[in-house]
Design an enzyme around this catalytic site. Structure first.
Site, PDB file in Angstrom:
ATOM      1  CB  THR A 152      -0.900  -0.009   1.251  1.00 44.26           C
ATOM      2  OG1 THR A 152      -1.447   1.287   1.460  1.00 44.26           O
ATOM      3  CG2 THR A 152      -0.109  -0.359   2.517  1.00 44.26           C
ATOM      4  CG  ASP A 153      -1.111   4.981  -0.998  1.00 41.81           C
ATOM      5  OD1 ASP A 153      -1.691   4.309  -0.117  1.00 41.81           O
ATOM      6  OD2 ASP A 153      -1.686   5.909  -1.615  1.00 41.81           O
ATOM      7  CD  GLU A 154      -3.524   3.349   4.105  1.00 33.46           C
ATOM      8  OE1 GLU A 154      -3.486   3.325   5.344  1.00 33.46           O
ATOM      9  OE2 GLU A 154      -4.548   3.069   3.442  1.00 33.46           O
ATOM     10  CE1 TYR A 162      -3.152  -2.793   5.672  1.00 37.60           C
ATOM     11  CE2 TYR A 162      -3.201  -0.443   5.140  1.00 37.60           C
ATOM     12  CZ  TYR A 162      -3.173  -1.768   4.730  1.00 37.60           C
ATOM     13  OH  TYR A 162      -3.159  -2.064   3.386  1.00 37.60           O
ATOM     14  CE  LYS A 191       0.350  -4.631   2.931  1.00 41.83           C
ATOM     15  NZ  LYS A 191       0.023  -5.995   2.388  1.00 41.83           N
TER      16      LYS A 191
HETATM   17  P1  NAD Z   1      -9.251  -7.764   2.268  1.00 40.50           P
HETATM   18  O1  NAD Z   1      -9.233  -7.453   3.725  1.00 40.50           O
HETATM   19  O2  NAD Z   1     -10.469  -7.534   1.461  1.00 40.50           O
HETATM   20  O3  NAD Z   1      -8.830  -9.286   2.027  1.00 40.50           O
HETATM   21  C1  NAD Z   1      -7.791  -9.895   2.720  1.00 40.50           C
HETATM   22  C2  NAD Z   1      -7.852 -11.382   2.437  1.00 40.50           C
HETATM   23  O4  NAD Z   1      -6.737 -12.001   3.108  1.00 40.50           O
HETATM   24  C3  NAD Z   1      -9.118 -12.049   2.957  1.00 40.50           C
HETATM   25  O5  NAD Z   1      -9.602 -12.964   1.990  1.00 40.50           O
HETATM   26  C4  NAD Z   1      -8.654 -12.771   4.211  1.00 40.50           C
HETATM   27  O6  NAD Z   1      -9.419 -13.932   4.501  1.00 40.50           O
HETATM   28  C5  NAD Z   1      -7.210 -13.115   3.827  1.00 40.50           C
HETATM   29  N1  NAD Z   1      -6.344 -13.283   5.002  1.00 40.50           N
HETATM   30  C6  NAD Z   1      -6.167 -12.433   6.031  1.00 40.50           C
HETATM   31  N2  NAD Z   1      -5.296 -12.942   6.917  1.00 40.50           N
HETATM   32  C7  NAD Z   1      -4.901 -14.140   6.421  1.00 40.50           C
HETATM   33  C8  NAD Z   1      -4.003 -15.144   6.866  1.00 40.50           C
HETATM   34  N3  NAD Z   1      -3.346 -15.020   8.027  1.00 40.50           N
HETATM   35  N4  NAD Z   1      -3.826 -16.254   6.105  1.00 40.50           N
HETATM   36  C9  NAD Z   1      -4.499 -16.391   4.923  1.00 40.50           C
HETATM   37  N5  NAD Z   1      -5.372 -15.494   4.468  1.00 40.50           N
HETATM   38  C10 NAD Z   1      -5.571 -14.371   5.206  1.00 40.50           C
HETATM   39  O7  NAD Z   1      -8.019  -6.942   1.668  1.00 40.50           O
HETATM   40  P2  NAD Z   1      -7.862  -6.263   0.242  1.00 40.50           P
HETATM   41  O8  NAD Z   1      -8.456  -4.916   0.282  1.00 40.50           O
HETATM   42  O9  NAD Z   1      -8.284  -7.226  -0.802  1.00 40.50           O
HETATM   43  O10 NAD Z   1      -6.270  -6.067   0.190  1.00 40.50           O
HETATM   44  C11 NAD Z   1      -5.438  -7.101  -0.343  1.00 40.50           C
HETATM   45  C12 NAD Z   1      -3.995  -6.647  -0.245  1.00 40.50           C
HETATM   46  O11 NAD Z   1      -3.806  -5.437  -0.961  1.00 40.50           O
HETATM   47  C13 NAD Z   1      -3.522  -6.367   1.183  1.00 40.50           C
HETATM   48  O12 NAD Z   1      -2.217  -6.848   1.324  1.00 40.50           O
HETATM   49  C14 NAD Z   1      -3.567  -4.855   1.295  1.00 40.50           C
HETATM   50  O13 NAD Z   1      -2.605  -4.398   2.234  1.00 40.50           O
HETATM   51  C15 NAD Z   1      -3.224  -4.461  -0.116  1.00 40.50           C
HETATM   52  N6  NAD Z   1      -3.754  -3.158  -0.560  1.00 40.50           N
HETATM   53  C16 NAD Z   1      -5.073  -2.861  -0.368  1.00 40.50           C
HETATM   54  C17 NAD Z   1      -5.575  -1.642  -0.830  1.00 40.50           C
HETATM   55  C18 NAD Z   1      -7.035  -1.280  -0.686  1.00 40.50           C
HETATM   56  O14 NAD Z   1      -7.414  -0.153  -0.992  1.00 40.50           O
HETATM   57  N7  NAD Z   1      -7.906  -2.194  -0.260  1.00 40.50           N
HETATM   58  C19 NAD Z   1      -4.712  -0.733  -1.468  1.00 40.50           C
HETATM   59  C20 NAD Z   1      -3.366  -1.087  -1.637  1.00 40.50           C
HETATM   60  C21 NAD Z   1      -2.897  -2.304  -1.188  1.00 40.50           C
HETATM   61  P1  TYD Z   2     -10.685   3.691   4.345  1.00 39.88           P
HETATM   62  O1  TYD Z   2     -11.635   3.235   3.286  1.00 39.88           O
HETATM   63  O2  TYD Z   2     -10.757   3.051   5.705  1.00 39.88           O
HETATM   64  O3  TYD Z   2      -9.218   3.560   3.721  1.00 39.88           O
HETATM   65  P2  TYD Z   2      -7.784   4.089   4.300  1.00 39.88           P
HETATM   66  O4  TYD Z   2      -7.948   4.515   5.701  1.00 39.88           O
HETATM   67  O5  TYD Z   2      -6.942   2.863   4.163  1.00 39.88           O
HETATM   68  O6  TYD Z   2      -7.379   5.204   3.387  1.00 39.88           O
HETATM   69  O7  TYD Z   2     -10.867   5.251   4.550  1.00 39.88           O
HETATM   70  C1  TYD Z   2     -10.716   6.150   3.454  1.00 39.88           C
HETATM   71  C2  TYD Z   2     -10.896   7.549   3.987  1.00 39.88           C
HETATM   72  O8  TYD Z   2     -12.252   7.697   4.449  1.00 39.88           O
HETATM   73  C3  TYD Z   2     -10.025   7.846   5.198  1.00 39.88           C
HETATM   74  O9  TYD Z   2      -9.586   9.202   5.128  1.00 39.88           O
HETATM   75  C4  TYD Z   2     -10.958   7.669   6.393  1.00 39.88           C
HETATM   76  C5  TYD Z   2     -12.298   8.074   5.836  1.00 39.88           C
HETATM   77  N1  TYD Z   2     -13.492   7.366   6.416  1.00 39.88           N
HETATM   78  C6  TYD Z   2     -14.582   8.112   6.888  1.00 39.88           C
HETATM   79  O10 TYD Z   2     -14.581   9.364   6.840  1.00 39.88           O
HETATM   80  N2  TYD Z   2     -15.654   7.439   7.400  1.00 39.88           N
HETATM   81  C7  TYD Z   2     -15.692   6.067   7.481  1.00 39.88           C
HETATM   82  O11 TYD Z   2     -16.703   5.503   7.989  1.00 39.88           O
HETATM   83  C8  TYD Z   2     -14.577   5.323   6.989  1.00 39.88           C
HETATM   84  C9  TYD Z   2     -14.557   3.828   7.052  1.00 39.88           C
HETATM   85  C10 TYD Z   2     -13.498   6.021   6.450  1.00 39.88           C
END
Ligand code: NAD
Ligand code: TYD
Length: 351
Positions: free
Chosen positions: A130-132, A155, A159
Site C-alpha cells: 500500500t501507499d500508506e 496497519y 505493511k
Molecule cells: P481484504 O481485507 O479484502 O482481504 C484480505 C484477504 O486475506 C481475505 O480474503 C482474508 O481472509 C485473507 N487473510 C487475512 N489474513 C490471512 C491469513 N493469516 N492467512 C491467509 N489469508 C488471510 O483486503 P484487500 O483490500 O483485498 O487487500 C489485499 C492486499 O492489498 C492487502 O495486502 C492490502 O494491504 C493491499 N492493498 C489494499 C488496498 C485497498 O485499498 N484495499 C490498497 C493497496 C494495497
Molecule cells: P478507508 O476506506 O478506511 O481507507 P484508508 O484509511 O486505508 O485510506 O478510509 C478512506 C478515507 O475515508 C479515510 O480518510 C478515512 C475516511 N473514512 C470516513 O470518513 N468514514 C468512514 O466511515 C470510513 C470507514 C473512512
C-alpha cells in the site's frame, strides 16, 4: 509450467485478480490460499467456480507446515501475496493480529519460497502493498518509489514491516521479489467497512453516512480491476527487485467522494440528491488520521505501459450498480462479527 500461489484470493483485491487472471491464462495453474477471515468470502470466486486451472485451499499464511505442504504439492513458480489484515480502523482497535498476519505471514511465505525454490530462475514473489507505508503528505507533492518509509497507523506499520522483509530477502538471498504499492482501491466485492462500500450501502439503506472529522482528508482512488491489471503487468514484465507505485491520478477529499456517492445513489433510486446528502453525519476523527495520499505512477506507466481504464466517474457508477444488484452478497457478509464491529467503531463517534 506457470503455477501461481495467490494468498488472500478470497478478499476484495485478490478475488478481482483471480476473476481476471484465471480466465485470461488458461495455461497457468492458480492455487488460492486464504484463511477466510471476516474479510474473505468464497462467494467472491463464484464467477470462476469450477475453473479447471484453479484450486482453493483454506489455511493461514502463518502456518509453516501448511505452507510447506502447498509448496511440495503444487510447486508454485510465482507467489502473488495479497493476504493481510487490511482495515486501518480495525488496526487501531486491535493491532496485534495485523503484525501476526502481515509481518509473520509474509515471513512464513518467504521462508517457504527460500526453502523450496532450488534456483530462482523463472520464479517471482510479488508482494502487494500500500501507499500508506509512506505516511502522509501535505497539500502538495506525491509519493514516488524513492520516498522514505514513514508509516503512521498500526496497519501501515505492519505493511511497511512486510515490505522491508521482502526487500531484505532480495538483498540477502537474491529472492526474485517485486513490490507494488498502490493507492486506495474501490469496486465490486469490497467489504462494506471501507469508505466507499460503507457509504454506498448506508446511502441505499437510508442510514447515516459517518464522515470522519471534516471530510477534508484526501485519498487517490483506483478501480480494483485497474490495480489487478497493474499487478499482472508487474508479475509478467516488471523488473526483479523493483518497486512499482500504482495509483489512479484521482485525488478526492472524502466529503467530495461521499457527495458523489449520494448523487449516484439518488440517480439509481430516482430521488432528490439533497435527501441522500442529508444523511451525511460528521463524526469524531480517526486517531492519527493521515491527511493526504497521492501517487506518482510514472515508473509503471513508462516501463510497463500501464494506464487505468476507468475514470472515477465510470468506476463509481459500476460500483454503485454492483451493490444495488448484489444485496444478497452484502447480507451474506454481514456476520455477527461485522455488526459488532459497527458498534465498536461508530458507537462512540457521535458528532
Ligand atoms: P481484504 O481485507 O479484502 O482481504 C484480505 C484477504 O486475506 C481475505 O480474503 C482474508 O481472509 C485473507 N487473510 C487475512 N489474513 C490471512 C491469513 N493469516 N492467512 C491467509 N489469508 C488471510 O483486503 P484487500 O483490500 O483485498 O487487500 C489485499 C492486499 O492489498 C492487502 O495486502 C492490502 O494491504 C493491499 N492493498 C489494499 C488496498 C485497498 O485499498 N484495499 C490498497 C493497496 C494495497
Ligand atoms: P478507508 O476506506 O478506511 O481507507 P484508508 O484509511 O486505508 O485510506 O478510509 C478512506 C478515507 O475515508 C479515510 O480518510 C478515512 C475516511 N473514512 C470516513 O470518513 N468514514 C468512514 O466511515 C470510513 C470507514 C473512512
Amino acid at each position: 509450467m506457470t503455477t501461481v500461489l495467490v494468498t488472500g484470493g478470497c478478499g476484495f483485491i485478490g478475488s478481482a485478480f483471480l476473476r481476471i487472471a484465471v480466465r485470461e491464462n488458461p495455461d497457468w495453474r492458480f492455487v488460492t490460499l486464504d484463511k477466510l477471515t471476516y474479510a474473505g468470502n468464497v462467494a467472491n470466486l463464484a464467477p470462476i467456480a469450477g475453473a479447471p486451472n484453479h484450486t482453493f485451499v483454506r489455511g493461514d499464511i502463518c502456518d509453516e507446515a501448511l505452507v510447506q505442504g502447498l509448496f511440495e504439492a503444487h510447486a508454485p513458480t510465482h507467489v502473488v501475496h495479497f493476504a493481510a489484515e487490511s482495515h486501518v480502523d480495525r488496526s487501531i482497535v486491535g493491532p496485534r493480529r495485523f503484525f501476526e498476519a502481515n509481518v509473520m505471514g509474509t515471513l512464513t511465505l518467504l521462508e517457504a519460497a527460500r526453502a523450496n525454490w532450488r534456483d530462482f530462475d523463472g520464479k517471482v514473489f510479488l508482494h502487494v502493498s500500500t501507499d500508506e507505508v509512506f505516511g502522509e503528505l501535505g497539500d502538495t507533492g506525491k509519493f514516488r518509489e524513492d520516498t522514505p518509509y514513514s508509516p503512521n497507523s498500526p496497519y501501515s506499520a505492519s505493511k511497511a514491516g512486510s515490505d522491508h522483509i521482502v526487500r531484505a530477502y532480495h538483498h540477502t538471498y537474491g529472492m526474485p521479489i517485486k513490490v507494488t504499492n498502490c493507492s486506495n482501491n474501490y469496486g465490486p466485492y469490497q467489504f462494506p467497512e471501507k469508505l466507499i462500500p460503507l457509504m454506498i450501502q448506508n446511502a441505499l439503506e437510508g442510514k447515516p453516512l459517518p464522515v470522519y472529522g471534516r471530510g477534508e482528508n484526501v485519498r487517490d482512488w483506483l478501480f480494483v480491476d485497474d490495480h489487478c491489471r497493474a499487478i499482472l503487468a508487474v508479475l509478467e514484465r516488471g523488473r526483479v527487485g523493483e518497486t512499482y507505485l500504482v495509483g489512479g491520478d484521482c485525488e478526492r477529499n472524502n466529503l467530495d467522494v461521499v457527495r458523489q456517492i449520494c448523487a449516484r445513489v439518488a440517480a439509481v433510486r430516482g430521488v432528490d440528491p439533497a435527501s441522500v446528502e442529508a444523511l451525511i453525519t460528521f463524526v469524531k476523527d480517526r486517531p492519527g488520521h493521515d491527511h493526504r495520499y497521492a501517487i506518482d505512477a510514472s515508473r509503471i506507466q513508462r516501463e510497463l505501459g500501464w494506464r487505468p481504464a476507468e475514470t472515477f466517474e465510470t468506476g463509481l457508477e459500476r460500483t454503485v450498480q454492483w451493490y444495488v444488484d448484489n444485496r444478497e452478497w452484502v447480507d451474506q457478509v454481514r456476520t455477527g462479527e461485522y455488526r459488532k464491529w459497527l458498534d465498536t467503531n461508530y458507537g462512540g463517534r457521535s458528532s
